[in-house]
Design a protein around this motif. Structure first.
Motif, PDB file in Angstrom:
ATOM      1  N   GLY A 111       0.815  -1.212   0.000  1.00 44.91           N
ATOM      2  CA  GLY A 111       0.000   0.000   0.000  1.00 44.91           C
ATOM      3  C   GLY A 111       0.847   1.259   0.000  1.00 44.91           C
ATOM      4  O   GLY A 111       0.569   2.216  -0.735  1.00 44.91           O
ATOM      5  N   VAL A 112       1.895   1.266   0.806  1.00 47.59           N
ATOM      6  CA  VAL A 112       2.805   2.420   0.864  1.00 47.59           C
ATOM      7  C   VAL A 112       3.478   2.623  -0.495  1.00 47.59           C
ATOM      8  O   VAL A 112       3.555   3.749  -1.001  1.00 47.59           O
ATOM      9  N   ASP A 113       3.948   1.537  -1.092  1.00 49.94           N
ATOM     10  CA  ASP A 113       4.579   1.635  -2.414  1.00 49.94           C
ATOM     11  C   ASP A 113       3.608   2.196  -3.441  1.00 49.94           C
ATOM     12  O   ASP A 113       3.980   3.040  -4.265  1.00 49.94           O
ATOM     13  N   CYS A 118       1.821   6.742  -6.761  1.00 48.00           N
ATOM     14  CA  CYS A 118       0.733   7.618  -7.196  1.00 48.00           C
ATOM     15  C   CYS A 118       1.064   9.087  -6.962  1.00 48.00           C
ATOM     16  O   CYS A 118       0.595   9.961  -7.685  1.00 48.00           O
ATOM     17  N   LEU A 119       1.885   9.363  -5.957  1.00 51.69           N
ATOM     18  CA  LEU A 119       2.241  10.738  -5.637  1.00 51.69           C
ATOM     19  C   LEU A 119       3.356  11.283  -6.524  1.00 51.69           C
ATOM     20  O   LEU A 119       3.580  12.481  -6.565  1.00 51.69           O
ATOM     21  N   LYS A 123       5.661  11.711 -15.233  1.00 47.93           N
ATOM     22  CA  LYS A 123       6.908  11.372 -15.936  1.00 47.93           C
ATOM     23  C   LYS A 123       7.740  10.401 -15.097  1.00 47.93           C
ATOM     24  O   LYS A 123       8.266   9.422 -15.614  1.00 47.93           O
ATOM     25  N   GLU A 124       7.854  10.644 -13.806  1.00 46.65           N
ATOM     26  CA  GLU A 124       8.639   9.764 -12.940  1.00 46.65           C
ATOM     27  C   GLU A 124       7.975   8.402 -12.790  1.00 46.65           C
ATOM     28  O   GLU A 124       8.653   7.396 -12.687  1.00 46.65           O
ATOM     29  N   ARG A 125       6.627   8.358 -12.783  1.00 54.43           N
ATOM     30  CA  ARG A 125       5.921   7.076 -12.677  1.00 54.43           C
ATOM     31  C   ARG A 125       6.272   6.185 -13.861  1.00 54.43           C
ATOM     32  O   ARG A 125       6.482   4.999 -13.713  1.00 54.43           O
ATOM     33  N   ARG A 126       6.321   6.755 -15.052  1.00 58.86           N
ATOM     34  CA  ARG A 126       6.653   5.971 -16.256  1.00 58.86           C
ATOM     35  C   ARG A 126       8.060   5.415 -16.153  1.00 58.86           C
ATOM     36  O   ARG A 126       8.335   4.318 -16.580  1.00 58.86           O
ATOM     37  N   GLU A 127       8.965   6.184 -15.553  1.00 63.58           N
ATOM     38  CA  GLU A 127      10.366   5.757 -15.439  1.00 63.58           C
ATOM     39  C   GLU A 127      10.524   4.641 -14.396  1.00 63.58           C
ATOM     40  O   GLU A 127      11.430   3.827 -14.513  1.00 63.58           O
ATOM     41  N   VAL A 128       9.652   4.586 -13.379  1.00 60.43           N
ATOM     42  CA  VAL A 128       9.754   3.592 -12.307  1.00 60.43           C
ATOM     43  C   VAL A 128       9.287   2.229 -12.773  1.00 60.43           C
ATOM     44  O   VAL A 128       9.824   1.213 -12.377  1.00 60.43           O
ATOM     45  N   ARG A 129       8.291   2.197 -13.633  1.00 58.83           N
ATOM     46  CA  ARG A 129       7.693   0.925 -14.063  1.00 58.83           C
ATOM     47  C   ARG A 129       8.642   0.125 -14.935  1.00 58.83           C
ATOM     48  O   ARG A 129       9.376   0.688 -15.739  1.00 58.83           O
TER      49      ARG A 129
END
Length: 130
Positions: A111-113, A118-119, A123-129
């Motif tokens: 849940g924390v992850d 989500c926060l 652009k950073e979300r795309r890089e993390v996946r």
């Protein structure tokens, strides 16, 4: 309802249904899982779980940490105990609580992850996946 969120035609893919159906939880297990998520839907209980994921604590410690009354914390711990989310051990006159098992810690961490991801800006979300 907007058609953007529904099929425009009614169709059933029996192969997919046959592949998924055996893996669905039983009705009893589904209810139990929903109750667990409902239990975790309270911010005070989430904070208690988070604290207990870091350290074994007594009721007084948890109350002080959360700025809540001992009575309120005891009530929440009783609910968490009833669903086997936390367990306790008694040492003399002090009762210490900890998470019941690693599954609870993993659920909290997932849940924390999710929230951290989500926060993040898009652009950073795309890089993390992966």
């Amino acid at each position: 309802m907007s058609s953007d969120y529904c099929c425009d035609v009614s169709c059933i893919d029996q192969e997919k249904i046959n592949a998924v159906a055996p893996h669905l939880l039983s009705a009893e297990a589904t209810v139990r899982l929903a109750e667990t998520f409902r239990l975790l839907g309270d911010p005070t209980r989430v904070r208690i779980i988070q604290a207990l994921s870091l350290e074994e604590l007594c009721v007084c410690d948890i109350a002080a940490l959360l700025g809540a009354s001992i009575s309120a914390v005891s009530h929440q711990l009783r609910l968490l105990r009833s669903m086997q989310v936390v367990r306790f051990r008694k040492s003399g006159k002090i009762v210490y609580y900890t998470l019941d098992d690693a599954h609870v810690r993993n659920l909290l961490q997932a849940g924390v992850d999710h929230i951290r991801e989500c926060l993040l800006p898009a652009k950073e979300r795309r890089e993390v996946r992966p």
